[in-house]
Design a protein around this motif. Structure first.
Motif, mmCIF file in Angstrom:
data_model
loop_
_atom_site.group_PDB
_atom_site.id
_atom_site.type_symbol
_atom_site.label_atom_id
_atom_site.label_comp_id
_atom_site.label_asym_id
_atom_site.label_seq_id
_atom_site.Cartn_x
_atom_site.Cartn_y
_atom_site.Cartn_z
ATOM 1 N N THR A 1 0.874 -1.180 0.000
ATOM 2 C CA THR A 1 0.000 0.000 0.000
ATOM 3 C C THR A 1 0.912 1.230 0.000
ATOM 4 O O THR A 1 2.003 1.176 0.574
ATOM 5 N N ALA A 2 0.452 2.295 -0.641
ATOM 6 C CA ALA A 2 1.290 3.492 -0.737
ATOM 7 C C ALA A 2 1.648 3.996 0.660
ATOM 8 O O ALA A 2 0.786 4.056 1.549
ATOM 9 N N SER B 1 -7.460 -1.984 -4.657
ATOM 10 C CA SER B 1 -7.461 -2.898 -5.805
ATOM 11 C C SER B 1 -6.372 -3.954 -5.668
ATOM 12 O O SER B 1 -6.566 -5.123 -6.013
ATOM 13 N N LEU B 2 -5.240 -3.515 -5.155
ATOM 14 C CA LEU B 2 -4.131 -4.463 -5.009
ATOM 15 C C LEU B 2 -4.418 -5.488 -3.912
ATOM 16 O O LEU B 2 -4.043 -6.663 -4.035
ATOM 17 N N MET C 1 -7.805 3.908 -4.137
ATOM 18 C CA MET C 1 -8.297 2.987 -5.172
ATOM 19 C C MET C 1 -7.226 1.957 -5.546
ATOM 20 O O MET C 1 -7.498 0.750 -5.640
ATOM 21 N N GLN C 2 -6.003 2.450 -5.725
ATOM 22 C CA GLN C 2 -4.912 1.534 -6.072
ATOM 23 C C GLN C 2 -4.641 0.571 -4.919
ATOM 24 O O GLN C 2 -4.438 -0.634 -5.124
ATOM 25 N N ASP C 3 -4.623 1.103 -3.700
ATOM 26 C CA ASP C 3 -4.335 0.265 -2.528
ATOM 27 C C ASP C 3 -5.390 -0.845 -2.389
ATOM 28 O O ASP C 3 -5.061 -2.021 -2.207
ATOM 29 N N THR D 1 -4.237 7.419 -2.658
ATOM 30 C CA THR D 1 -4.082 6.190 -3.454
ATOM 31 C C THR D 1 -5.063 5.105 -3.031
ATOM 32 O O THR D 1 -4.805 3.912 -3.237
#
Ligand SMILES: Cc1cc2nc3c(=O)[nH]c(=O)nc-3n(C[C@H](O)[C@H](O)[C@H](O)COP(=O)(O)O)c2cc1C
Length: 174
Positions: A40-41, A100-101, A96-98, A94
Protein backbone atom coordinates in the motif's frame (compact mmCIF):
# COMPACT_ATOMS: atom_id res chain seq x y z
CA UNK A 1 11.76 -18.23 -17.03
CA UNK A 2 9.20 -19.73 -14.71
CA UNK A 3 8.59 -20.56 -11.06
CA UNK A 4 5.67 -21.42 -8.77
CA UNK A 5 4.51 -17.80 -8.40
CA UNK A 6 4.62 -17.10 -12.14
CA UNK A 7 2.73 -20.33 -12.83
CA UNK A 8 0.09 -19.39 -10.22
CA UNK A 9 -0.39 -15.95 -11.78
CA UNK A 10 -1.10 -17.53 -15.18
CA UNK A 11 -3.33 -20.24 -13.74
CA UNK A 12 -5.73 -17.88 -11.87
CA UNK A 13 -9.15 -17.58 -13.49
CA UNK A 14 -12.45 -15.98 -12.55
CA UNK A 15 -14.89 -18.60 -11.32
CA UNK A 16 -18.61 -18.10 -11.99
CA UNK A 17 -20.09 -21.31 -10.57
CA UNK A 18 -19.64 -22.51 -6.98
CA UNK A 19 -20.42 -25.49 -4.77
CA UNK A 20 -22.70 -24.72 -1.81
CA UNK A 21 -20.15 -26.02 0.71
CA UNK A 22 -18.46 -23.31 2.77
CA UNK A 23 -14.68 -22.92 2.55
CA UNK A 24 -12.64 -23.80 5.64
CA UNK A 25 -11.52 -21.23 8.20
CA UNK A 26 -7.93 -22.08 7.29
CA UNK A 27 -8.54 -21.33 3.60
CA UNK A 28 -10.34 -18.08 4.40
CA UNK A 29 -7.54 -16.99 6.67
CA UNK A 30 -4.89 -17.82 4.04
CA UNK A 31 -6.68 -15.58 1.53
CA UNK A 32 -7.38 -12.62 3.83
CA UNK A 33 -3.90 -12.82 5.34
CA UNK A 34 -2.44 -12.62 1.82
CA UNK A 35 -4.55 -9.48 1.28
CA UNK A 36 -2.95 -7.81 4.26
CA UNK A 37 0.48 -8.33 2.63
CA UNK A 38 -0.37 -6.39 -0.52
CA UNK A 39 1.74 -3.27 -0.87
CA UNK A 40 0.00 0.00 0.00
CA UNK A 41 1.29 3.49 -0.74
CA UNK A 42 3.44 4.77 2.11
CA UNK A 43 2.68 1.47 3.86
CA UNK A 44 -0.50 3.01 5.27
CA UNK A 45 -2.53 -0.25 5.11
CA UNK A 46 -5.69 1.82 4.81
CA UNK A 47 -7.95 -0.76 3.11
CA UNK A 48 -10.35 -2.93 5.13
CA UNK A 49 -11.56 -6.41 4.27
CA UNK A 50 -14.99 -7.33 5.56
CA UNK A 51 -15.64 -11.07 5.52
CA UNK A 52 -19.26 -12.07 4.94
CA UNK A 53 -20.33 -15.70 5.24
CA UNK A 54 -23.80 -15.72 6.81
CA UNK A 55 -26.49 -16.53 4.27
CA UNK A 56 -28.69 -13.56 5.20
CA UNK A 57 -26.00 -10.92 4.67
CA UNK A 58 -24.74 -12.69 1.54
CA UNK A 59 -28.25 -12.55 0.08
CA UNK A 60 -28.57 -8.89 1.05
CA UNK A 61 -25.24 -7.95 -0.56
CA UNK A 62 -26.11 -9.88 -3.70
CA UNK A 63 -29.52 -8.20 -3.90
CA UNK A 64 -27.90 -4.75 -3.45
CA UNK A 65 -25.39 -5.61 -6.18
CA UNK A 66 -28.11 -6.84 -8.55
CA UNK A 67 -30.02 -3.61 -7.94
CA UNK A 68 -27.01 -1.58 -9.07
CA UNK A 69 -26.83 -3.82 -12.15
CA UNK A 70 -30.43 -2.83 -12.83
CA UNK A 71 -31.55 -6.47 -12.80
CA UNK A 72 -33.12 -7.59 -9.51
CA UNK A 73 -33.31 -11.18 -10.81
CA UNK A 74 -29.55 -11.43 -11.44
CA UNK A 75 -27.28 -13.54 -9.23
CA UNK A 76 -24.01 -11.62 -9.43
CA UNK A 77 -22.37 -13.77 -6.70
CA UNK A 78 -22.87 -16.99 -8.71
CA UNK A 79 -23.71 -19.03 -5.60
CA UNK A 80 -20.38 -18.35 -3.84
CA UNK A 81 -20.68 -18.94 -0.07
CA UNK A 82 -18.14 -16.26 0.99
CA UNK A 83 -17.60 -12.63 0.03
CA UNK A 84 -14.75 -10.43 1.16
CA UNK A 85 -15.75 -6.82 0.62
CA UNK A 86 -12.76 -4.51 0.20
CA UNK A 87 -13.11 -0.90 1.29
CA UNK A 88 -10.51 1.84 1.25
CA UNK A 89 -10.30 5.26 2.82
CA UNK A 90 -10.95 8.04 0.30
CA UNK A 91 -8.87 10.35 2.49
CA UNK A 92 -5.81 8.47 1.24
CA UNK A 93 -4.97 9.71 -2.27
CA UNK A 94 -4.08 6.19 -3.45
CA UNK A 95 -7.09 4.48 -1.89
CA UNK A 96 -8.30 2.99 -5.17
CA UNK A 97 -4.91 1.53 -6.07
CA UNK A 98 -4.33 0.26 -2.53
CA UNK A 99 -7.73 -1.42 -2.32
CA UNK A 100 -7.46 -2.90 -5.80
CA UNK A 101 -4.13 -4.46 -5.01
CA UNK A 102 -5.51 -6.02 -1.82
CA UNK A 103 -8.30 -7.52 -3.90
CA UNK A 104 -5.98 -8.74 -6.65
CA UNK A 105 -3.68 -10.32 -4.11
CA UNK A 106 -6.59 -12.21 -2.55
CA UNK A 107 -7.70 -13.51 -5.96
CA UNK A 108 -4.25 -14.87 -6.60
CA UNK A 109 -3.93 -16.39 -3.13
CA UNK A 110 -7.33 -18.06 -3.51
CA UNK A 111 -6.34 -19.61 -6.81
CA UNK A 112 -3.00 -20.78 -5.42
CA UNK A 113 -4.79 -22.90 -2.78
CA UNK A 114 -7.33 -24.28 -5.23
CA UNK A 115 -10.30 -22.03 -4.38
CA UNK A 116 -12.55 -20.39 -6.94
CA UNK A 117 -12.72 -16.61 -6.81
CA UNK A 118 -13.91 -13.62 -8.80
CA UNK A 119 -13.81 -9.85 -8.48
CA UNK A 120 -17.37 -8.58 -8.31
CA UNK A 121 -17.89 -4.94 -9.18
CA UNK A 122 -20.42 -2.33 -8.03
CA UNK A 123 -19.20 -2.19 -4.43
CA UNK A 124 -18.92 1.60 -4.59
CA UNK A 125 -22.55 2.10 -5.65
CA UNK A 126 -23.85 -0.65 -3.32
CA UNK A 127 -22.37 1.05 -0.28
CA UNK A 128 -23.55 4.51 -1.26
CA UNK A 129 -27.16 3.44 -0.64
CA UNK A 130 -28.80 3.90 2.78
CA UNK A 131 -28.78 0.12 3.22
CA UNK A 132 -25.10 -0.01 2.35
CA UNK A 133 -24.21 2.86 4.67
CA UNK A 134 -26.06 1.10 7.51
CA UNK A 135 -23.99 -2.03 6.91
CA UNK A 136 -20.78 0.01 6.93
CA UNK A 137 -21.76 1.55 10.26
CA UNK A 138 -22.54 -1.91 11.63
CA UNK A 139 -19.08 -3.06 10.53
CA UNK A 140 -17.44 -0.04 12.17
CA UNK A 141 -16.29 1.64 8.97
CA UNK A 142 -16.03 5.43 8.85
CA UNK A 143 -18.08 7.12 6.16
CA UNK A 144 -14.88 8.19 4.39
CA UNK A 145 -14.49 4.57 3.26
CA UNK A 146 -15.60 3.55 -0.22
CA UNK A 147 -16.36 0.10 -1.59
CA UNK A 148 -13.60 -0.98 -3.98
CA UNK A 149 -14.75 -4.45 -4.95
CA UNK A 150 -15.96 -7.78 -3.68
CA UNK A 151 -13.86 -10.94 -3.75
CA UNK A 152 -16.21 -13.91 -3.85
CA UNK A 153 -14.77 -17.25 -2.76
CA UNK A 154 -15.80 -20.88 -2.81
CA UNK A 155 -15.15 -24.30 -4.26
CA UNK A 156 -15.24 -24.38 -8.04
CA UNK A 157 -18.26 -26.12 -9.57
CA UNK A 158 -17.70 -27.52 -13.05
CA UNK A 159 -15.11 -26.33 -15.51
CA UNK A 160 -13.79 -22.78 -15.83
CA UNK A 161 -13.62 -21.72 -19.51
CA UNK A 162 -10.15 -21.36 -21.00
CA UNK A 163 -8.74 -17.81 -20.89
CA UNK A 164 -8.41 -15.54 -23.89
CA UNK A 165 -4.97 -15.27 -25.46
CA UNK A 166 -3.02 -12.26 -24.26
CA UNK A 167 -3.08 -9.26 -26.60
CA UNK A 168 -0.06 -9.09 -28.86
CA UNK A 169 0.44 -5.37 -28.21
CA UNK A 170 -0.04 -5.63 -24.42
CA UNK A 171 3.60 -4.83 -23.77
CA UNK A 172 5.22 -1.87 -25.46
CA UNK A 173 8.97 -1.67 -25.39
CA UNK A 174 9.86 2.02 -25.23
C1 LIG B 1 -12.28 -4.25 -11.76
C2 LIG B 1 -12.88 -5.58 -12.13
C3 LIG B 1 -14.26 -5.76 -12.03
C4 LIG B 1 -14.82 -6.99 -12.34
N1 LIG B 1 -16.16 -7.16 -12.16
C5 LIG B 1 -16.71 -8.37 -12.41
C6 LIG B 1 -18.10 -8.61 -12.13
O1 LIG B 1 -18.81 -7.75 -11.62
N2 LIG B 1 -18.59 -9.82 -12.42
C7 LIG B 1 -17.83 -10.83 -12.97
O2 LIG B 1 -18.34 -11.91 -13.21
N3 LIG B 1 -16.51 -10.64 -13.21
C8 LIG B 1 -15.94 -9.44 -12.94
N4 LIG B 1 -14.60 -9.26 -13.13
C9 LIG B 1 -13.78 -10.36 -13.64
C10 LIG B 1 -13.34 -10.15 -15.10
O3 LIG B 1 -14.48 -10.25 -15.93
C11 LIG B 1 -12.27 -11.19 -15.44
O4 LIG B 1 -11.14 -10.95 -14.65
C12 LIG B 1 -11.91 -11.13 -16.91
O5 LIG B 1 -12.97 -11.54 -17.71
C13 LIG B 1 -10.69 -12.01 -17.22
O6 LIG B 1 -10.92 -13.36 -16.83
P1 LIG B 1 -9.96 -14.09 -15.79
O7 LIG B 1 -10.09 -13.38 -14.48
O8 LIG B 1 -10.46 -15.50 -15.74
O9 LIG B 1 -8.57 -14.00 -16.31
C14 LIG B 1 -14.01 -8.06 -12.80
C15 LIG B 1 -12.62 -7.87 -12.88
C16 LIG B 1 -12.06 -6.66 -12.53
C17 LIG B 1 -10.56 -6.50 -12.57
Amino acid sequence: MTNEVLKAIEARRSCRSYEEKQISAEELSAVTNAGTWAPTAKGLQSPKMVVVQDAETMAKLERMNAAVLGNPDAHPFYGAPTAVVVFADTQVPTYMQDGSLVLGTMLLAASSIGLGSCWINRAKESFQTEEGKALMRKWGLADTYEGIGICILGYVKGEIPAPKARKEDYIVMA
